[in-house]
Structure formats: C-alpha cells, structure tokens
Design a protein around this motif. Sequence first.
Motif, mmCIF file in Angstrom:
data_model
loop_
_atom_site.group_PDB
_atom_site.id
_atom_site.type_symbol
_atom_site.label_atom_id
_atom_site.label_comp_id
_atom_site.label_asym_id
_atom_site.label_seq_id
_atom_site.Cartn_x
_atom_site.Cartn_y
_atom_site.Cartn_z
ATOM 1 N N UNK A 31 11.215 -11.688 16.115
ATOM 2 C CA UNK A 31 11.561 -10.661 17.098
ATOM 3 C C UNK A 31 12.562 -11.313 18.050
ATOM 4 N N UNK A 32 13.853 -11.125 17.781
ATOM 5 C CA UNK A 32 14.900 -11.775 18.542
ATOM 6 C C UNK A 32 14.668 -13.293 18.576
ATOM 7 N N UNK A 33 14.282 -13.826 19.712
ATOM 8 C CA UNK A 33 14.124 -15.279 19.848
ATOM 9 C C UNK A 33 12.682 -15.739 19.615
ATOM 10 N N UNK A 34 11.819 -14.848 19.124
ATOM 11 C CA UNK A 34 10.405 -15.165 18.958
ATOM 12 C C UNK A 34 10.006 -15.086 17.488
ATOM 13 N N UNK A 35 9.114 -15.973 17.073
ATOM 14 C CA UNK A 35 8.446 -15.839 15.791
ATOM 15 C C UNK A 35 6.970 -16.164 15.995
ATOM 16 N N UNK A 36 6.197 -16.132 14.926
ATOM 17 C CA UNK A 36 4.752 -16.282 15.080
ATOM 18 C C UNK A 36 4.336 -17.647 15.623
ATOM 19 N N UNK A 37 4.874 -18.765 15.125
ATOM 20 C CA UNK A 37 4.481 -20.060 15.712
ATOM 21 C C UNK A 37 4.765 -20.153 17.209
ATOM 22 N N UNK A 38 5.842 -19.515 17.681
ATOM 23 C CA UNK A 38 6.176 -19.587 19.116
ATOM 24 C C UNK A 38 5.170 -18.857 19.981
ATOM 25 N N UNK A 39 4.370 -17.984 19.395
ATOM 26 C CA UNK A 39 3.359 -17.262 20.159
ATOM 27 C C UNK A 39 2.125 -18.121 20.421
ATOM 28 N N UNK A 40 2.026 -19.252 19.752
ATOM 29 C CA UNK A 40 0.892 -20.164 19.947
ATOM 30 C C UNK A 40 1.240 -21.108 21.094
ATOM 31 N N UNK A 41 0.786 -20.787 22.277
ATOM 32 C CA UNK A 41 1.119 -21.536 23.492
ATOM 33 C C UNK A 41 -0.150 -22.197 24.018
ATOM 34 N N UNK B 286 5.306 -17.156 3.287
ATOM 35 C CA UNK B 286 4.321 -16.618 2.358
ATOM 36 C C UNK B 286 3.057 -16.116 3.046
ATOM 37 N N UNK B 287 2.935 -16.343 4.369
ATOM 38 C CA UNK B 287 1.706 -15.996 5.074
ATOM 39 C C UNK B 287 1.894 -14.765 5.957
ATOM 40 N N UNK B 288 1.052 -13.757 5.731
ATOM 41 C CA UNK B 288 1.079 -12.589 6.599
ATOM 42 C C UNK B 288 0.219 -12.803 7.832
ATOM 43 N N UNK B 289 0.223 -11.809 8.734
ATOM 44 C CA UNK B 289 -0.600 -11.922 9.946
ATOM 45 C C UNK B 289 -1.285 -10.595 10.274
ATOM 46 N N UNK C 284 1.297 -8.727 14.515
ATOM 47 C CA UNK C 284 1.121 -8.456 13.081
ATOM 48 C C UNK C 284 2.465 -8.481 12.358
ATOM 49 N N UNK C 285 3.484 -7.896 12.983
ATOM 50 C CA UNK C 285 4.793 -7.789 12.335
ATOM 51 C C UNK C 285 5.560 -9.106 12.290
ATOM 52 N N UNK C 286 4.968 -10.177 12.824
ATOM 53 C CA UNK C 286 5.607 -11.495 12.774
ATOM 54 C C UNK C 286 5.142 -12.312 11.570
ATOM 55 N N UNK C 287 4.314 -11.710 10.722
ATOM 56 C CA UNK C 287 3.907 -12.403 9.507
ATOM 57 C C UNK C 287 5.064 -12.566 8.541
ATOM 58 N N UNK C 288 4.869 -13.404 7.540
ATOM 59 C CA UNK C 288 5.862 -13.652 6.496
ATOM 60 C C UNK C 288 7.188 -14.167 7.045
ATOM 61 N N UNK C 289 7.109 -14.951 8.110
ATOM 62 C CA UNK C 289 8.301 -15.590 8.657
ATOM 63 C C UNK C 289 9.239 -14.671 9.407
ATOM 64 N N UNK C 290 8.780 -13.459 9.757
ATOM 65 C CA UNK C 290 9.639 -12.522 10.480
ATOM 66 C C UNK C 290 9.796 -12.948 11.936
ATOM 67 N N UNK D 271 4.668 -26.288 16.696
ATOM 68 C CA UNK D 271 4.476 -26.951 15.411
ATOM 69 C C UNK D 271 3.020 -26.870 14.954
ATOM 70 N N UNK D 272 2.080 -27.083 15.870
ATOM 71 C CA UNK D 272 0.677 -26.924 15.489
ATOM 72 C C UNK D 272 0.428 -25.502 15.004
ATOM 73 N N UNK D 273 0.976 -24.523 15.716
ATOM 74 C CA UNK D 273 0.828 -23.141 15.286
ATOM 75 C C UNK D 273 1.364 -22.930 13.882
ATOM 76 N N UNK D 274 2.540 -23.492 13.591
ATOM 77 C CA UNK D 274 3.125 -23.351 12.258
ATOM 78 C C UNK D 274 2.217 -23.964 11.194
#
Length: 354
Positions: free
Chosen positions: A235-245, A19-22, A227-233, A277-280
């Motif tokens: 990119x292959x093996x990546x999603x928005x929470x995984x970008x929070x390193x 439900x959350x965009x980016x 931006x395109x990783x919002x709403x649970x989208x 998980x913190x990112x999520x």
Amino acid sequence: MTTRRSADGSLPLRRHLQHQGNNHSSSVHAWEALADGIGWHQATPATCWLAASQTVSVVIPAYQVGHSLSTVLDALDAQHHRHKFEVIVVDDFSADDTVQVAAGHRVVDRLVRLPQRMGAATARNVGTALAHGQTVLYLDGDMVIPPHVITDIAARATDTSVLVGFRHNVRYEVHHRDPAISRRIPNLAADHRVVWRPPPKTVLPYSGTTLAEPLDGRPLDDTHDFIDLGYGQSYYDWDLPRMVVTALVAVPRAAVLDVGGFDAEFGRLGWGMEDTYLGACLIATGLLVIPLRQAVGFHLDPPDAAEQWQHKLAGWPRTLARYRDLLELPAPRGRTQNFIATMSSLLTHCEVHR
C-alpha cells in the motif's frame, strides 16, 4: 524471470513473502464465536475466560528511558489481567537512571544490563531468551498501555499469529503535568499505520516511489486490517512486514526462537528495520499479522525528541540496505538451539540485577 536460489536450493525470503497470504478473517470470527459477545477490537474484560489461554512475558529493551520508564512500569502494574505475567527489562548500557528506575519497581521480574551498547535487537533477544511466557509482548520503554492490553493479548494470542498494537505520540511534558494521562483513551488515528499523509513530490523512503498529489491515506482501513497486504502486496510505502512494529507487538516465543530472533547487525548499523525483518521472517513461516485496534499505547517523547529523530533518520539508509540484502537470503528456520546458546553466552557477560 528466474528465481534466485541458494546453494541448497532454498528460496530467498522475498519469495516466501510472495507465497504467504494474510487472510485472518476466519481466525478472528472463530475467536469472536467463543468470546461471549466481545468483539475482536473491543477491550477485553478481566473476567473473560479466554484470558487464561496464553502466558505472557513483557520484554522491554531500555536505553536512556529514565524519563519515561517509571510511567511505563506503572501502567503494567495497573493491568487488570487476573493471571500472572512477567516483566523483563534489558538495559542497553544506559548512562542515565534507567537501571535504577527498573530496579526500584515492583512489577519488574527480571532486570539485565548489557555489557556495552549493543542495540535494541540484542536487548530484545536477551529478553526473549529469558522469557517463560508462550507469548512475548515487545514493549518499548516509552510506551504506556491502557489497563486492558495484557488481557487483550493473552485472550487472543496463538502460536500462528502476530498481534499488532498501535501508538499515540504525545510529548512527555504533557504527561508530567497530568498524572492521569494513563486513564485517557489513546487516539488510534495518531499512528501512521492508521492515518498517513505523506508529502507529495518527495521520494518515499521505503518503496522509493514519489506521489504526485497529496494523499489522505488510511493503511489500516484500506487494506482491510492488513488482509490485502498478503502475498507480498503493498500500500504505497507500506507492506505487511512494515506493519510489525515492536513498540507494541505480541508474538509466539517459539516462533521467534525458530527464526533466530532479531538480527543483531541492525543495532550496530543504526536505527530501525530489525522489527520489519523479524516480521518478514515470521510471515514467511505462515504466521498471520492481525491488528488489535483497541491496543493503543501512549508513546512518550523524550525532551530531545527532534534531535533523536534526526539521528535515527541518518542511520536508516544503512539498516534499510541490510534489510534488502537479507530478503535475498534463505528464510531462516530451525535456529532455536543456536539462538539459546548465543544468548546464554552473552548473559554470562551481563549484569543480572534480578
């Protein structure tokens, strides 16, 4: 398909992410309009008036980083930021000289040693509890940042954003021979979130998919700065929470407290996923994940890097399973009071060196 709800009717964290965009474009453009010609992805001069916008606490979880910590702290001491920022080192019961290195460095404001090995998640939680800054910069004990990074973050941080930096892997021996490495410009493309070439015909560990052909992936560019990783989208093996390193990421302290900090169970199970998980959790509250392309640090490998990496990978399936389970539970909120109480209790058992 019927959405599973908890007994109190709460949606699972996984559904909140959908439900959350980016779309952070308006935030970036608004900042640039105030910044006197400085681009969002440009290094910020020390003279930039926006640099006083947020106070910053640097939290470093430290385990067996005697080989690199002095260099990391030297780089913090060399920051051109004109305003006070604090540096907190939390030693995770290291057996090398990590504590001695931290204790002897003038840039360290707080130094705490955990009573036993508890993992990076707990170490970061302790540091977060001790922090006074509005923004917490989580920095690994083997990440050497250029002089402008603290100013970059302080000038851009808000209570609604997660600012993501990047890392350039380089062997420690290279730095050991060249004390001037911190004056070089790290290579953004050395981070897998920027240039990613996964092996074909191999199961990708996070998504479980398999690529039939080689891929010259560009996650950062191809997702328009996430931006395109919002709403649970994905990119292959990546999603928005995984970008929070957490090698280099800045978050609002109040938001971290509200979701209860890092889940300590990850540290007991193995390596990885506690930052995802913190990112999520932060994304589920509505925070935007915004990259800073200029905030790239040198990630200094230890002498036994290959051996350590294999050990980390061996435990990754357990931490991934834990993350998947947590996605099905309600999104955490309102945990500040319990978090502070838990960390205060733990601190009574820690060695406080300063």
